[in-house]
Motif scaffolding. Structure first.
Motif, PDB file in Angstrom:
ATOM      1  N   GLN A 134       8.014  -5.628  -0.144  1.00 30.11           N
ATOM      2  CA  GLN A 134       9.197  -4.899  -0.598  1.00 30.11           C
ATOM      3  C   GLN A 134       9.146  -4.688  -2.111  1.00 30.11           C
ATOM      4  N   TYR A 171      16.569  -2.314  -6.971  1.00 30.25           N
ATOM      5  CA  TYR A 171      15.627  -3.012  -6.097  1.00 30.25           C
ATOM      6  C   TYR A 171      15.829  -4.519  -6.134  1.00 30.25           C
ATOM      7  N   PRO A 218      16.136  -4.667  -2.101  1.00 27.55           N
ATOM      8  CA  PRO A 218      14.727  -4.274  -2.040  1.00 27.55           C
ATOM      9  C   PRO A 218      14.486  -3.203  -0.979  1.00 27.55           C
ATOM     10  N   PRO A 261      11.261  -1.195   1.311  1.00 25.40           N
ATOM     11  CA  PRO A 261       9.853  -1.372   1.700  1.00 25.40           C
ATOM     12  C   PRO A 261       8.939  -0.558   0.781  1.00 25.40           C
TER      13      PRO A 261
END
Length: 190
Positions: free
Chosen positions: A163, A45, A49, A51
């Motif tokens: 995010q 992430y 990233p 959502p």
């Protein structure tokens, strides 16, 4: 008798381990981080990233928090349980972090996954002085919206753009993460 007991215990442990790792079929134990450090520091992430899930969560006090509507805030989504020793260890630090940064836009949401539900979570939260919103998820339906859940506690860091930028397996390193959280909050306010 001892020669029978050891294999039985090993088989039971293996069965429990496999059951705990089973899930929706998208994650497998092979994908799990091998160490706590790996889980904390090598999350995909950070560089890619994703959502945050569009999930509405009802808190113990009856409020609804929709994760998708928290843009502009930094949100820590912390999965925990009353029976989890590392979870109990991190709670005072999350309480202090939330107290010191909530006016800056930090939101901590605790997702308790105790099977017994509110009957054990509410008195525990009161005794611990938890000051951030608590959601009780006995069916693990909220957890299913997040990927890569390998154990408790697990905390997802959601940036002001909505995010997920980090997943932390194990005790959330509040002192280490505080500068990063402050930086994200400052960039969200700009």
């Amino acid at each position: 008798m001892r020669s029978f007991l050891l294999p039985l215990l090993l088989c039971t442990g293996l069965l429990v381990g496999l059951t705990a790792c089973s899930g929706d079929g998208e994650s497998s134990p092979d994908q799990a981080p091998r160490t706590n450090t790996e889980a904390q520091s090598s999350s995909t992430y950070q560089t890619d990233p994703v959502p945050a899930p569009d999930v509405a969560m009802e808190t113990m006090d009856g409020r609804t928090i929709n994760l998708a509507e928290q843009k502009g805030k930094v949100v820590l989504v912390n999965f925990w349980a009353t029976w989890c020793a590392p979870c109990r260890k991190e709670i005072p630090e999350l309480v202090d972090l939330y107290s010191s940064m909530k006016t800056d836009g930090l939101l901590v949401v605790g997702i308790a996954v105790d099977d017994e539900g509110t009957s054990v979570v509410k008195p525990f939260a009161e005794k611990q002085g938890i000051n951030y919103p608590i959601v009780v998820d006995t069916t693990r339906s909220i957890e299913s919206n997040f990927e890569a859940m390998y154990g408790l506690p697990t905390t997802y860091v959601v940036n002001p753009e909505g995010q997920i930028v980090r997943r932390v397996l194990g005790v959330f390193p509040t002192e280490k993460m505080k500068p990063t959280l402050e930086e994200m909050l400052a960039s969200g306010a700009a």
